[in-house]
Design a protein around this motif. Structure first.
Motif, PDB file in Angstrom:
ATOM      1  N   PHE A   1      21.115 -10.419   5.130  1.00 34.20           N
ATOM      2  CA  PHE A   1      21.144  -9.590   4.015  1.00 34.20           C
ATOM      3  C   PHE A   1      19.951  -8.836   3.767  1.00 34.20           C
ATOM      4  N   PHE A   2      20.251  -7.291   3.526  1.00 36.70           N
ATOM      5  CA  PHE A   2      19.185  -6.414   3.283  1.00 36.70           C
ATOM      6  C   PHE A   2      19.105  -6.002   1.821  1.00 36.70           C
ATOM      7  N   ALA A   3      17.949  -6.028   1.405  1.00 40.36           N
ATOM      8  CA  ALA A   3      17.618  -5.601  -0.149  1.00 40.36           C
ATOM      9  C   ALA A   3      16.734  -4.228  -0.218  1.00 40.36           C
ATOM     10  N   ASN A   4      17.278  -3.545  -0.922  1.00 40.89           N
ATOM     11  CA  ASN A   4      16.526  -2.174  -1.176  1.00 40.89           C
ATOM     12  C   ASN A   4      17.296  -1.595  -2.514  1.00 40.89           C
ATOM     13  N   ALA A   5      16.235  -1.087  -3.422  1.00 39.09           N
ATOM     14  CA  ALA A   5      16.922  -0.435  -4.367  1.00 39.09           C
ATOM     15  C   ALA A   5      16.765   0.863  -4.586  1.00 39.09           C
ATOM     16  N   THR A   6      15.676   1.559  -3.924  1.00 42.10           N
ATOM     17  CA  THR A   6      15.522   3.082  -4.313  1.00 42.10           C
ATOM     18  C   THR A   6      15.819   3.902  -3.131  1.00 42.10           C
ATOM     19  N   ALA A   7      16.041   3.640  -2.118  1.00 41.55           N
ATOM     20  CA  ALA A   7      16.306   4.430  -0.775  1.00 41.55           C
ATOM     21  C   ALA A   7      17.264   5.258  -1.088  1.00 41.55           C
TER      22      ALA A   7
ATOM     23  N   GLY B   1       0.798  -1.294   0.008  1.00 40.60           N
ATOM     24  CA  GLY B   1      -0.145   0.075   0.006  1.00 40.60           C
ATOM     25  C   GLY B   1       0.940   1.137   0.116  1.00 40.60           C
ATOM     26  N   LYS B   2       0.310   2.509   0.152  1.00 38.33           N
ATOM     27  CA  LYS B   2       0.803   3.759  -0.008  1.00 38.33           C
ATOM     28  C   LYS B   2       0.774   4.322   1.401  1.00 38.33           C
ATOM     29  N   PHE B   3       1.930   4.019   2.206  1.00 42.33           N
ATOM     30  CA  PHE B   3       1.927   4.401   3.559  1.00 42.33           C
ATOM     31  C   PHE B   3       2.748   5.585   3.739  1.00 42.33           C
ATOM     32  N   MET B   4       2.232   6.907   3.528  1.00 48.76           N
ATOM     33  CA  MET B   4       2.919   7.982   3.380  1.00 48.76           C
ATOM     34  C   MET B   4       3.863   8.246   4.875  1.00 48.76           C
ATOM     35  N   GLU B   5       3.220   7.632   5.973  1.00 49.54           N
ATOM     36  CA  GLU B   5       3.638   8.103   7.186  1.00 49.54           C
ATOM     37  C   GLU B   5       4.773   7.113   7.727  1.00 49.54           C
ATOM     38  N   SER B   6       4.811   5.755   6.955  1.00 48.20           N
ATOM     39  CA  SER B   6       5.915   4.783   7.075  1.00 48.20           C
ATOM     40  C   SER B   6       7.213   5.051   6.571  1.00 48.20           C
ATOM     41  N   SER B   7       8.210   4.200   6.948  1.00 51.20           N
ATOM     42  CA  SER B   7       9.439   4.657   6.238  1.00 51.20           C
ATOM     43  C   SER B   7      10.099   3.299   5.833  1.00 51.20           C
ATOM     44  N   VAL B   8      11.237   3.104   5.273  1.00 50.44           N
ATOM     45  CA  VAL B   8      11.695   2.069   4.835  1.00 50.44           C
ATOM     46  C   VAL B   8      12.197   1.088   6.012  1.00 50.44           C
TER      47      VAL B   8
ATOM     48  N   ALA C   1      16.991 -12.715   5.445  1.00 44.71           N
ATOM     49  CA  ALA C   1      17.096 -12.044   4.157  1.00 44.71           C
ATOM     50  C   ALA C   1      15.841 -11.150   4.342  1.00 44.71           C
ATOM     51  N   ILE C   2      16.026  -9.977   4.245  1.00 42.46           N
ATOM     52  CA  ILE C   2      14.954  -9.062   4.425  1.00 42.46           C
ATOM     53  C   ILE C   2      14.943  -7.779   3.216  1.00 42.46           C
ATOM     54  N   GLY C   3      13.920  -7.839   2.837  1.00 42.20           N
ATOM     55  CA  GLY C   3      13.545  -6.547   1.525  1.00 42.20           C
ATOM     56  C   GLY C   3      12.550  -5.443   2.291  1.00 42.20           C
ATOM     57  N   SER C   4      12.907  -4.392   2.043  1.00 41.00           N
ATOM     58  CA  SER C   4      12.126  -3.109   2.466  1.00 41.00           C
ATOM     59  C   SER C   4      12.112  -1.996   1.226  1.00 41.00           C
ATOM     60  N   GLU C   5      11.028  -1.702   0.692  1.00 42.66           N
ATOM     61  CA  GLU C   5      11.260  -0.492  -0.252  1.00 42.66           C
ATOM     62  C   GLU C   5      10.082   0.159  -0.134  1.00 42.66           C
ATOM     63  N   LYS C   6      10.183   1.571  -0.495  1.00 46.08           N
ATOM     64  CA  LYS C   6       9.167   2.490  -0.317  1.00 46.08           C
ATOM     65  C   LYS C   6       9.279   3.633  -1.553  1.00 46.08           C
TER      66      LYS C   6
ATOM     67  N   ARG D   1      22.335   0.940   4.440  1.00 45.16           N
ATOM     68  CA  ARG D   1      20.648   1.013   4.266  1.00 45.16           C
ATOM     69  C   ARG D   1      20.210   0.095   5.168  1.00 45.16           C
ATOM     70  N   GLY D   2      20.917  -1.266   5.325  1.00 43.58           N
ATOM     71  CA  GLY D   2      20.690  -2.275   6.192  1.00 43.58           C
ATOM     72  C   GLY D   2      20.917  -1.968   7.500  1.00 43.58           C
ATOM     73  N   GLN D   3      22.098  -1.607   7.728  1.00 44.66           N
ATOM     74  CA  GLN D   3      22.429  -1.091   9.156  1.00 44.66           C
ATOM     75  C   GLN D   3      21.587  -0.241   9.564  1.00 44.66           C
ATOM     76  N   VAL D   4      21.134   0.871   8.908  1.00 47.25           N
ATOM     77  CA  VAL D   4      20.160   1.889   9.565  1.00 47.25           C
ATOM     78  C   VAL D   4      18.766   1.157   9.791  1.00 47.25           C
ATOM     79  N   ALA D   5      18.376   0.264   8.621  1.00 45.13           N
ATOM     80  CA  ALA D   5      17.044  -0.238   8.698  1.00 45.13           C
ATOM     81  C   ALA D   5      16.821  -1.179   9.786  1.00 45.13           C
ATOM     82  N   LEU D   6      17.703  -2.118  10.150  1.00 44.78           N
ATOM     83  CA  LEU D   6      17.761  -2.970  11.145  1.00 44.78           C
ATOM     84  C   LEU D   6      18.378  -2.607  12.388  1.00 44.78           C
ATOM     85  N   ARG D   7      18.573  -1.160  12.683  1.00 41.58           N
ATOM     86  CA  ARG D   7      19.303  -0.782  13.701  1.00 41.58           C
ATOM     87  C   ARG D   7      18.438  -1.125  15.146  1.00 41.58           C
ATOM     88  N   THR D   8      17.439  -0.955  14.944  1.00 41.13           N
ATOM     89  CA  THR D   8      16.516  -0.932  16.618  1.00 41.13           C
ATOM     90  C   THR D   8      15.798  -2.577  16.516  1.00 41.13           C
ATOM     91  N   THR D   9      16.093  -3.394  15.731  1.00 40.78           N
ATOM     92  CA  THR D   9      15.743  -4.952  15.621  1.00 40.78           C
ATOM     93  C   THR D   9      16.414  -5.673  16.556  1.00 40.78           C
TER      94      THR D   9
END
Length: 133
Positions: A48-54, A15-22, A110-115, A64-72
């Motif tokens: 392994f963190f997948a992202n093409a557009t961030a 979906g289009k989640f304007m308030e969300s982030s990668v 393996a994790i992928g996140s795109e926005k 990107r992966g280190q930032v996205a997974l920082r609080t996990t």
């Protein structure tokens, strides 16, 4: 090579989640996958963190992966950033599979996140324009 099993999966809604982030999307999918696998962040030996557009959308490059997974809770292990256009997530999955199959690790994520949504539609189109030869 040894056998590899998928122990857990997680996925956010499309979906289009304007308030969300990668990062928020990655955190949600990671938590769901760990819960499904009945595992904790400390069980992960490599991610392994997948992202093409961030990089283009947010300006965040290189970690990107280190930032996205920082609080996990998944820190202190190798986090490999994977960018392979629309095949980024499947490439991350392949690399995680190979890490386990080769005996390098016992448990990989393996994790992928795109926005691509942004209030400024031109910002949303910018990453796609960079994907043409």
């Amino acid at each position: 090579m040894r056998d590899v099993f998928i122990a857990g999966t997680g996925m956010t809604a499309f979906g289009k989640f304007m308030e969300s982030s990668v990062r928020k999307l990655a955190e949600e999918a990671t938590a769901d996958a760990l819960r499904d696998a009945q595992a904790g962040p400390g069980d992960i030996e490599m991610a392994f963190f997948a992202n093409a557009t961030a990089g283009i959308m947010t300006g965040q490059e290189m970690i990107r992966g280190q930032v996205a997974l920082r609080t996990t809770g998944i820190l202190g292990v190798p986090i490999v950033n994977v960018e392979n256009a629309c095949a980024s997530a499947s490439s991350a999955f392949y690399l995680a599979h190979m890490a386990v199959a080769s005996g390098q690790v016992d448990i990989a994520l393996a994790i992928g996140s795109e926005k691509l949504t942004h209030p400024d539609k031109m910002r949303s189109f910018a990453p796609i324009r960079t994907a043409v030869d």
